[in-house]
Each structure stands twice: as structure tokens, then as C-alpha cells.
Design an enzyme around this catalytic site. Structure first.
Site, mmCIF file in Angstrom:
data_model
loop_
_atom_site.group_PDB
_atom_site.id
_atom_site.type_symbol
_atom_site.label_atom_id
_atom_site.label_comp_id
_atom_site.label_asym_id
_atom_site.label_seq_id
_atom_site.Cartn_x
_atom_site.Cartn_y
_atom_site.Cartn_z
ATOM 1 N N GLU A 1 1.324 -0.495 -5.090
ATOM 2 C CA GLU A 1 0.271 0.495 -5.327
ATOM 3 C C GLU A 1 0.935 1.841 -5.580
ATOM 4 O O GLU A 1 1.336 2.539 -4.647
ATOM 5 C CB GLU A 1 -0.673 0.600 -4.131
ATOM 6 N N ASP B 1 0.825 -1.204 0.000
ATOM 7 C CA ASP B 1 0.000 0.000 0.000
ATOM 8 C C ASP B 1 0.865 1.263 0.000
ATOM 9 O O ASP B 1 1.887 1.325 0.685
ATOM 10 C CB ASP B 1 -0.875 -0.034 1.262
HETATM 11 C C1 GLC Z 1 -3.976 3.495 -0.394
HETATM 12 C C2 GLC Z 1 -5.361 2.892 -0.312
HETATM 13 C C3 GLC Z 1 -6.325 3.933 0.194
HETATM 14 C C4 GLC Z 1 -5.850 4.445 1.534
HETATM 15 C C5 GLC Z 1 -4.382 4.893 1.494
HETATM 16 C C6 GLC Z 1 -3.810 5.104 2.859
HETATM 17 O O1 GLC Z 1 -3.899 4.504 -1.322
HETATM 18 O O2 GLC Z 1 -5.753 2.395 -1.552
HETATM 19 O O3 GLC Z 1 -7.622 3.422 0.273
HETATM 20 O O4 GLC Z 1 -6.650 5.523 1.929
HETATM 21 O O5 GLC Z 1 -3.563 3.947 0.860
HETATM 22 O O6 GLC Z 1 -3.432 3.894 3.440
#
Ligand code: GLC
Length: 626
Positions: free
Chosen positions: A316, A274
Site C-alpha cells: 500500500e 499496510d
Molecule cells: C492505511 C489504511 C488506512 C489506515 C492507515 C493506518 O493507509 O488504508 O485506512 O488509516 O493505513 O493504518
């Protein structure tokens, strides 16, 4: 006393000490590079020695079934690049109540042809300050309402029996303020304060604020939070209750790697890292994509390959393409196995709103020119908002300014433009920059919600047509397609989040509604909206699975159609060629293409020439050369 999971597993392995030559040779393979990078960041021999020791224990604790799968995957490293891969993401409670519920719904997932499920955050978090589970209070505990670590292990084992891979989020940028480290730090324990970014006054925070952009400018402005009880500022790039971890501290890195391996050992196949670009902070920078982030991801890749080589890393990186691609690393020194095709996703919706495929074609040409080892996850939408990260340099040449175009897209998808049938809401509209992102389910953005409200059958057919065409196009892209659970039956926006004070301020909940199993019962009823979407999607999934031209290693390119609303994509693999033509407009059109040879329509089985192809409004063709 109840035994904890770790104790139990350790005991099991002590009873059956496994001769593990594989571990030694994997460690050998990576040791020098791992040590080099570790020393570069931390220059700390004893912490490195500790890390290596713990890698061995995690390797010993890995169960036999997972070890067998590791060995199999090591022998066939392209196992995840096949054309049968199809993902689905969902929140466990929304989908089936709890872990056991998911286990009981595996037959439904099989019916959806899904062989990879992304279980949205399920680790311990505190209601009311959870950010959809992305504020983790304990990396080794499942939220009580969803089950236990044992349930997770049982679920992953049941999935593996059916050939389904399991993905989970590893939220490594921050912990929740309710994590034990954060609690100790708040009480002034220096050892734990050093795991975060604490400042006694606002001098340094102000310097950071000068260069660091905001993630949630409206719902959580700024990058620091004042803690009155601790009389300190703490860095919080996301929500105030999500405290950024300080990876300059080797204890943080080591402990987070142990958490990663612990989770991998529960049978997780894909670890979604993440918010990975944010994990390293340096004063005077944007604190995004710094070179140390790549060092950490590279180390994580090697650590995975040493302990659990069957596990994949999915990064991500929700940023422009130049920032995304480096997270694949290089062929010799790979980082993530997979990344999200985020710009393509955003550009797809731009194309829906403008009916002009030019920018999308350009974007696909860029993606198609990348090495085939780079594997993208393709999606139409996920649990997050759609940010309008488009190639404005190119749009500018067409006279479209960034601010006005974003305004147009947001107006369009809220349903304000005359020819729009979309429904949805803005996200983090920033009055200062005029920027805003967008939230809505695929079906609602395609017009299914509006047609349903207006009981307009013709409009419904059109909306379903657009929804299916978009999925058909997404399946044609190179990489792994991932559906958002519920989209396969055309679930609509869910406005009930507004009544929940814990969710009301975050419009992303509009597209995270609970699965409507009453509606899902209609999947075999071909006259229902659910049946139409499910049935047509299923056909697409079957075609994709049956045709080897859909493997990741296929050549993929775009073909000029000489019509601004028609996109044409070609795929070729080992003598087989398929072309896909997609009509992004509500008018019937002709693709002025001239592809030689005889073709068969894969959806109907009819013969068709790939020359000057007439294609109905929001229609598509998958044509295979005979
Ligand atoms: C990522 C997740 C999102 C979250 C963020 C903080 O971008 O997809 O939903 O708010 O991380 O952890």
C-alpha cells in the site's frame, strides 16, 4: 484447558513429520542475500539464526493443501496475472456480519465473478480506537464479533475450493496501544519501550516534527503523543492510539515476520502491507520511503518465497508514481508482487470533473511504459479517501494551480459546481495548507444519489451510464480490477456514521456502509438501479474473462481521439486486438480514430468500423478486431 491454534498445528505436524526438501532448496536459494541484508540492518547473528529456525517451523506447520498450492503456483508463477482475476474488498461485518456469514455468501461472490476477496481488517482491536481495524491489538486473534482463527481457516479453505483468493491487511507500521507490547512499554518495561519510539521530553520529537509531514492533519495532528501516565512521548504517525513500531530493533522485525507467516498459514493468499512507506524512521528525513524500507520489503519477499511461495505481497503505497514503482523492486530482486494504481485512480476522478482526458492519457502512457512484470491493482475507490495527488507540473502548464484545482475538485464532488451531480464529503480539510481529500461511494460520486433523491429518471440513466463507463474503462487498464463491495449494486453514501461517536470525526465511514441485501435481491430486476448496474457490470466481467487481450502481459497503449473528452485504449496479445473508447462527457461525441480492419462490438456483438466512431454521452465501446 483450551488449546491455542499454534499448539494444535504444531502437534499435527509432529505426528506427520513431512520430508520437506522444498524448504531447504528455497532457503538455499535466498539464504545469502537474506543474511546479507539482515546483517546490513541488524548485524546480529543470533537473531538471524533464530529467524531461520522459525522459518523452518512455519514451513512445517503449513498444511498439505497450502503446500500443494505453493508448489502449483511456483510452477506457474504468472498464475495471478490472468484476465479472469477480479477482486472485491469489504468489511466482514458490513458485508455479512461475521466470517461464517461471508462463507455463506460465497455464491453471491461467484455471481459477481469475483475470485479474490480482500477482507478488511478483522484482527483484534478496541472499539472506539480501532481506525477501521488498522490499530491491531493482537495479530493472532480475530475480533470476537467476527469469529475465530478457526473460522478464518475454514473460510479460506472454502474460498480455495471455489478458486477464490483471500487477501488481508498486515498492519506492520504500528500496533494499537492495546497490544501487549504497548501495555508493557507504557508500564516502563525497557525491553518493550525499545520496540516503539519513546522519548522522555520533546526535544527529539520536535526535531522529527520539523521534517515529517502529517498523515491526518485535522483528525490526528502531529506525529507524537504525550502519555501522562508513562511521562513519555511516543511516536504516533497515524492516530494517537496507533504506536509506530521501531524496526531498528531486530526483535520487532523477527516477531512481525512470525506474525506474517502465522497469518499466511491460515490460508491467506495475498498479504496487503499496510502503510509500507512509513516503516523506517530516521531523524532529519520525512520518514517515508527510506532505503531501509526497501531492504525490509525485499527480506519479506524472500521470507515469503521460502515458507509460503504461493502468497503474494501487495504494497500500500499511496504516493506519486516515482515513489510507488520502486516497491516492485527489480526483476532480479523483486519486492512487492502488486501495488495500487493510485495516481491513475485520482486522475480518473479529475477527468470526471473536468471532462478533459489529457492528464489521464499522459498518466496511462507512463504506466503503460513500465515493464509488464509490474502488476497494478486498479480501482475507482477504496475504503480510504481520494487524495488529489495529481501531476500538478503538467496541470500548471494549463493554468491550473494546485491549491485552486484541489478546491475545484472538492467543490465539484460535493456537488457545488453547476454541472456536478456528485455527493460526498471532505476528509481532513487542513485550514493551514488549504488541502482536503474526498470521500464518497462510486455511485454517489457518479450522480446516482442525487438522481434518486430528485426522482429524476433521465438523470438516473446518465448517472448509471457514467458509473458503468468508469468500470468499463477501469477493466481495460493493465492489471487486476478491484471493486468495493456494494459498488456492484450502486450503493450510496451512508451518513449514519455521524450518529456513532466512535466514527463521527472520520468521514471515510461515509463510503464504508453496510451491504444492503434487500437491494441486492434486485440484481435480476432489470428495471431497478441495482439490476441495471449489476447486469451491465456482469457483462463487462464476462467479456474481460473471455478475452485474452485482457491478460496482464498484453501490450497496452492510448490512442489519440482528437476530442478532449474521449479516451481510447488499445490492447494487443497474441494476435488479438481490442480497443476501448470511453466518453467522459455528458455530450455525444465522435472519436476521430482510424484503426484499420473490421471490428466487432463486444457488448452487442454488432459489426462496427473503428473509424470516426460516434459515441453517446458517458458511453463506451469495447471493439475487437476480427
Ligand atoms: C492505511 C489504511 C488506512 C489506515 C492507515 C493506518 O493507509 O488504508 O485506512 O488509516 O493505513 O493504518
Amino acid at each position: 484447558m483450551k488449546k491455542t491454534k499454534t499448539e494444535k498445528t504444531v502437534k499435527k505436524t509432529r505426528e506427520t513429520p513431512a520430508a520437506e526438501p522444498a524448504f531447504e532448496s528455497r532457503l538455499q536459494r535466498h539464504h545469502d542475500e537474506l543474511r546479507w541484508l539482515y546483517m546490513e540492518l541488524y548485524d546480529n547473528d543470533s537473531m538471524f539464526a533464530e529467524l531461520c529456525g522459525r522459518l523452518k517451523s512455519f514451513s512445517d506447520e503449513r498444511n498439505q493443501a497450502l503446500r500443494r498450492s505453493d508448489a502449483k503456483r511456483e510452477a506457474a508463477p504468472d498464475w495471478y496475472k490472468q484476465n479472469d482475476m477480479l477482486g472485491m474488498m469489504f468489511y466482514i461485518d458490513n458485508f455479512a456480519g461475521n466470517m461464517k456469514g461471508v462463507e455463506s455468501r460465497l455464491n453471491y461472490l461467484e455471481k459477481c465473478n469475483v475470485n479474490y476477496i480482500h477482507l478488511m481488517p478483522f484482527l483484534d482491536t478496541v472499539e472506539g480506537r480501532s481506525d477501521g481495524g488498522y490499530a491491531v491489538a493482537d495479530f493472532r486473534k480475530v475480533q470476537e464479533a467476527l469469529g475465530t482463527m478457526e473460522d478464518l481457516e475454514s473460510l479460506t479453505a472454502a474460498c480455495h475450493k471455489k478458486g477464490i483468493n483471500v487477501c488481508m491487511d498486515f498492519v506492520m507500521n504500528h500496533t494499537s496501544q492495546d497490544h501487549e507490547w504497548a501495555k508493557k512499554a507504557r508500564q516502563g518495561d525497557g525491553e518493550y519501550m525499545s520496540r516503539y519510539f519513546f522519548f522522555a521530553d520533546d526535544e527529539i520529537p520536535r526535531q522529527y516534527e520539523a521534517t515529517v509531514p502529517q498523515v491526518f492533519p485535522t483528525t490526528a495532528p502531529g506525529n507524537f503523543t504525550w502519555l501522562p501516565d508513562a511521562q513519555h512521548f511516543v511516536m504516533t504517525s497515524f492516530y494517537p492510539y496507533q504506536w509506530d513500531l521501531n524496526y531498528k530493533n531486530p526483535r520487532v522485525f523477527n516477531e512481525m515476520m512470525y506474525n506474517f507467516l502465522f497469518l499466511a498459514n491460515q490460508g491467506i493468499d495475498i498479504i496487503r502491507i499496510d502503510a509500507v512507506p512509513y516503516i523506517w524512521k530516521e531523524l532529519g528525513t520525512q520518514c517515508r520511503n527510506l532505503s531501509q524500507v526497501h531492504t525490509i520489503v525485499r527480506m519479506m519477499r524472500m521470507i515469503g518465497e521460502i515458507v509460503c511461495p504461493g502468497v503474494l505481497l501487495l504494497g500500500e503505497v499511496v504516493m506519486e508514481p516515482e515513489k510507488v514503482v520502486p516497491y516492485f523492486g527489480t526483476v532480479e530482486k523483486p519486492e512487492c508482487h502488486m501495488l495500487y494504481n493510485v495516481t491513475t485512480m485520482a486522475t480518473t476522478w479529475h477527468t470526471v470533473a473536468t471532462r478533459d482526458v489529457k492528464l489521464l492519457k499522459k498518466q496511462l502512457d507512463i504506466v503503460n511504459s513500465l515493464p509488464k512484470d509490474y502488476l497494478f491493482l486498479n480501482y475507482l475507490r477504496c475504503h480510504d479517501d481520494i487524495g488529489w495527488g495529481l501531476d500538478y507540473g503538467t496541470l500548471m502548464l494549463e493554468g491550473m494551480g494546485e491549491r485552486s484545482h484541489k478546491q475545484y475538485l472538492n467543490d465539484y464532488f460535493q456537488g457545488y459546481a453547476g454541472d456536478s451531480n456528485s455527493r460526498g464529503e471532505l476528509y481532513n480539510a487542513d485550514p493551514v495548507t488549504g488541502d482536503a481529500r474526498f470521500c464518497g461511494t462510486t455511485a454517489s460520486m457518479c450522480g446516482v444519489e442525487k438522481a434518486d433523491e430528485e426522482k429524476d429518471k433521465q438523470a438516473m440513466e446518465k448517472a448509471i451510464g457514467l458509473d458503468i463507463m468508469l468500470h468499463a474503462y477501469m477493466f481495460m487498464l493493465s492489471g487486476i480490477p478491484v471493486l468495493y463491495g456494494g459498488d456492484e449494486i450502486g450503493q450510496l453514501n451512508d451518513y449514519s456514521y455521524k450518529e456513532n461517536p466512535n466514527k463521527a470525526a472520520d468521514s471515510r465511514y461515509i463510503h464504508r456502509g453496510a451491504m444492503d441485501w434487500k437491494k441486492a435481491e434486485k440484481i435480476s430486476d432489470e428495471d431497478s438501479v441495482e439490476g441495471k448496474i449489476f447486469g451491465r457490470l456482469r457483462r463487462l466481467e464476462q467479456v474481460r474473462k473471455a478475452e485474452k487481450a485482457f491478460v496482464a502481459a498484453a501490450d497496452t497503449w492510448t490512442i489519440e481521439t482528437w476530442d478532449s473528452s474521449l479516451l481510447c485504449i488499445g490492447r494487443y496479445f497474441e494476435g488479438e486486438k481490442i480497443i476501448g473508447i470511453f466518453n467522459f462527457s455528458e455530450f455525444d461525441k465522435t472519436a476521430w480514430i482510424k484503426e484499420e480492419g473490421e471490428y466487432r462490438d463486444l457488448m452487442t456483438g454488432e459489426d462496427r468500423k473503428a473509424v470516426d466512431v460516434s459515441i453517446p454521452a458517458y458511453g463506451f465501446y469495447y471493439l475487437k478486431r476480427k
